[in-house]
Motif scaffolding. Structure first.
Motif, PDB file in Angstrom:
ATOM      1  N   ALA A   1      17.728 -21.653 -18.537  1.00 21.96           N
ATOM      2  CA  ALA A   1      16.780 -20.582 -18.840  1.00 21.96           C
ATOM      3  C   ALA A   1      16.026 -20.976 -20.103  1.00 21.96           C
ATOM      4  CB  ALA A   1      17.491 -19.254 -19.041  1.00 21.96           C
TER       5      ALA A   1
ATOM      6  N   GLY B   1      15.990 -22.970 -25.033  1.00 23.07           N
ATOM      7  CA  GLY B   1      16.654 -22.427 -23.851  1.00 23.07           C
ATOM      8  C   GLY B   1      18.165 -22.566 -23.872  1.00 23.07           C
ATOM      9  N   THR B   2      18.752 -22.293 -22.709  1.00 25.09           N
ATOM     10  CA  THR B   2      20.201 -22.394 -22.548  1.00 25.09           C
ATOM     11  C   THR B   2      20.501 -23.227 -21.309  1.00 25.09           C
ATOM     12  OG1 THR B   2      22.265 -21.171 -22.123  1.00 25.09           O
ATOM     13  CG2 THR B   2      20.259 -20.204 -21.261  1.00 25.09           C
ATOM     14  N   ILE B   3      21.685 -23.829 -21.292  1.00 25.75           N
ATOM     15  CA  ILE B   3      22.041 -24.694 -20.160  1.00 25.75           C
ATOM     16  C   ILE B   3      22.468 -23.891 -18.934  1.00 25.75           C
ATOM     17  CG2 ILE B   3      22.729 -26.506 -21.756  1.00 25.75           C
ATOM     18  CD1 ILE B   3      25.635 -25.939 -21.043  1.00 25.75           C
ATOM     19  N   THR B   4      22.766 -22.615 -19.123  1.00 24.82           N
ATOM     20  CA  THR B   4      23.133 -21.809 -17.958  1.00 24.82           C
ATOM     21  C   THR B   4      22.703 -20.356 -18.125  1.00 24.82           C
ATOM     22  OG1 THR B   4      24.923 -21.050 -16.505  1.00 24.82           O
ATOM     23  CG2 THR B   4      25.539 -21.544 -18.790  1.00 24.82           C
ATOM     24  N   GLY B   5      21.792 -19.943 -17.265  1.00 19.08           N
ATOM     25  CA  GLY B   5      21.277 -18.587 -17.327  1.00 19.08           C
ATOM     26  C   GLY B   5      22.191 -17.585 -16.652  1.00 19.08           C
TER      27      GLY B   5
END
Lengths: 463, 463
Positions: free
Chosen positions: B345, B413-417
């Motif tokens: 995300a 962002g992030t590695i897992t939404g």
């Protein structure tokens, strides 16, 4: 920690002054008195040993490093508007004021997020967001003066929660200084994110007992394009509380749904020169927002008329005045030995039973009660009061308070919907939380704060 | 724990069979194979030593007491639809299936809450709620088969999150069996509540590494009275991603806002006989709900036309088919060595840059990419693929994956939404989370699970 030995207070104060700038440390009597309490009931008055104003994240880190080394308790404080004593000073503590850290670091309308320092006032963030057609939704009654850091510490609610959620729902990421001065960053700037454990939510509502919030990334929502407000007067509270369920059955979601009983309306009239009590003995103030606001207000009017509710669509000016009166209703009830406002929440279906029970128990104990509620989410603020502070009356007041808590729990409720446990509600917490849960919380506290210097004696009962 | 010595596997199995009923324990080869993996990529295939089906809370407590005593790792499992390997078996483990605990214990339309066992299928809860005009909002693509317990374990997202929130926002209270078999209850049945630390949120998304969810109290929302769906085709992805921001600027909040690129449309057409790719090279599928759905769709149509978006209001049947195609798009991309779907995300403002970067990096590494996204909350599911599994191609695929992660993080962002870290994404977690945060998480894990038997090697990187 290079030196865990307790030094003398004098050495601590000297080091504190050395590590901070001019005007950031006070041991003056008027400051110690001014920062001894928040707006919660005081049961054990203590003054801090010193008051410190942090101006930067590094200041907070310095203070916590020193406090750790010297074993000094630290009570973090925003605007001091809490009503559960979460910012009351405790023996030998330092009060750490964060209200000078009041910059909005970023407001990004495309990302729909803002990054703020903890001392930013809720209303100031809302004003900045409004310039972009956005809002920061959680709106505690104190929003004009309370800070985002304080809102985060207490997981503050407000009027708009039923539709827009509470503080926890708006916080995406936090910067937190831990007990030993370590700075960590939790959460994510994105609207969604599930990497690792949800430390952000653990800090939200922890009342400064696990770490000190020095920055927050919050989600903004769209400022509604239309707002319609209904004042709906009912012949009695039973009909008004039934109205809350009728709106649910009609599937319209008010942005604000406030319930006020007759005594609350009379009190408002007396203080504000309004004439609400003449219009009915119970009021549901229902606000709808968004493009369908007018349609929703029409659906609500029909649904409530079936229960004897007489709805008037208020013009925007009068609507704002009514919502404002409601918001400041809490402000007029500063708690004391003879007047205590509560903050229980019950499942929505129990509202009608709980309101009847409150009225019955007030009568039985010979105390006064007036009831206002964020009815949309079942969160009630009954205020119990007695005419003067003689021992028998205060005992009757406390008996009524205890019974109101017991009854809320029996109905599946909680002892605090949005104000927090602080110091004042610790006595009731074991009634709600089992020993295993209290033990887990206690061990989490020990993990984050092994010396027990972060706002001791607040938020949780040590197992 | 009266006996902490490791016993032989045989003794453990005997005690397990004694404490559970007929048909609740299997060591049969086909069961061990069937419950070895979920739908995530497999990098270290292991079969469990046994599979156990709990039918009651007491069963889960018995299993955990035995597992604690014998030091046996336990991998809890709902429907096994996770895509990050959170339910992959690990060496010497027991897989604990919770799908037989599938009763809706209560659905209270006035309180707007439901109490469910963990094995209740998301769609079944929604069907039960719909009878009362309510819905359980979080809707992962797997909602027809995935369980609420699994949704809670991964803090599952879905299509409706941008408007209605993720699983965490819907969970009010949990019943959790801890590593030693103790049953605790966290949270509150009321819509608001702030007593003590937020243990509920700590368990949500912890992928069964802190405790086993055996019951959940969830909040229901109103089923929308009207729904309008727009299929908006754009000449390119840059215009479509700009459309996401244009909707925000117009202050309309879609309930669903899905973005699909040309290759995704072609793939959908090939598999489903549709003809989406003929209509444009990028699609925004926007759904609006509530009384203002038609007005919001009109506002959106105008806002997107300014960017070259050609909007068609779909009839309800076609709209449902399009949303369904999108939902099952993920289903067709079962991950393998040659095809890996991502779940990053990014902040909404970065969508346009990130999509361009993904296309550039795919070209540079000589791999294929197709992009779908829950665009409303910046959550992308790009799928990288190579034609066959020769070593050079798999290496290129992994290099592209790594770069896509790096770039997402660089953009904030992030590695897992929404899919979770599970086992597969552990390698990237240290890129997102600093050592201090990983250490805190590790110590929380130790606090809840001192023996390390709860789903070891998942969700967090041990410090």
């Amino acid at each position: 920690m290079e030196d865990t030995a307790r030094l003398t207070p004098h050495e601590f104060e000297r080091e504190l002054r050395e590590s901070l700038g001019e005007g950031q440390v006070s041991t003056g009597g008027s400051d110690l008195r001014r920062f001894a309490t928040d707006q919660g009931p005081v049961t054990n008055y203590q003054e801090p040993d010193a008051v410190v104003w942090a101006e930067t994240v590094e200041d907070v880190q310095s203070v916590m490093r020193l406090a750790s080394r010297h074993g000094v308790p630290v009570v973090p404080r925003g605007a001091g508007t809490g009503v559960s004593g979460g910012a009351h000073a405790t023996t030998g503590c330092l009060v750490l004021c964060l209200d000078r850290m009041d910059r909005i670091l970023e407001l990004n309308p495309e990302d729909e997020v803002a990054r703020v320092e903890p001392g930013v006032v809720n209303a100031d963030l809302n004003a900045a967001a409004a310039a972009h057609g956005l809002m920061y939704a959680p709106d505690p009654a104190s929003y004009r003066i309370s800070t985002i850091g304080g809102n985060v510490a207490t997981n503050a609610g407000g009027l708009r929660c039923a539709k827009y959620g509470v503080t926890r729902d708006a916080v995406l990421a936090l910067d937190v200084v831990l007990a030993d001065g370590t700075l960590i960053h939790t959460g994510h700037r994105t609207l969604k994110g599930v990497a690792g454990y949800d430390l952000t939510s653990l800090f939200v509502g922890s009342e400064g007992t696990l770490g000190i919030v020095v920055g927050a990334t919050v989600r903004l929502k769209y400022l509604p394009t239309d707002i319609r407000t209904l004042a709906v007067f009912f012949p009695d509270m039973a009909a008004a509380t039934a109205g809350v369920l009728a709106l649910g059955a009609a599937r319209v979601q008010p942005s604000i749904l406030e319930l006020m009983d007759g005594p609350s309306l009379e009190e408002l009239d007396m203080r504000n020169g309004s004439s609400l009590a003449r219009r009915g003995t119970a009021l549901l103030l229902a606000q709808f927002d968004g493009l369908a606001a007018a349609q929703e207000a029409a659906v609500a009017t029909t649904a409530l008329a079936a229960l004897g509710g007489n709805a008037t669509l208020e013009d925007p000016g009068e609507a704002e005045r009514l919502v404002d009166l409601r918001r400041h209703n809490r402000g007029m009830d500063v708690d004391s030995e003879t007047t205590v406002g509560e903050d229980v929440a019950v499942p929505r279906s129990q509202l009608v039973h709980y309101v009847a029970a409150l009225q019955a128990m007030a009568e039985r104990h010979g105390v006064g009660v007036r009831i206002i509620a964020h009815a949309g989410d079942g969160n009630l603020h009954p205020t119990f009061w007695v005419a003067d502070a003689d021992a028998a009356k205060v005992a009757a007041l406390n008996a009524a308070l205890d019974e109101s808590i017991d009854t809320a729990l029996e109905l599946g409720g909680t002892i605090t919907g949005e104000h927090g446990i602080g110091q004042y509600k610790l006595r009731w917490l074991p009634l709600e939380q089992a020993e295993e849960v209290r033990s887990l919380q206690s061990r989490i506290k020990d993990l984050f704060d092994p010396q027990g210097i972060l706002n001791p004696g607040k938020a949780i009962v040590r197992a």
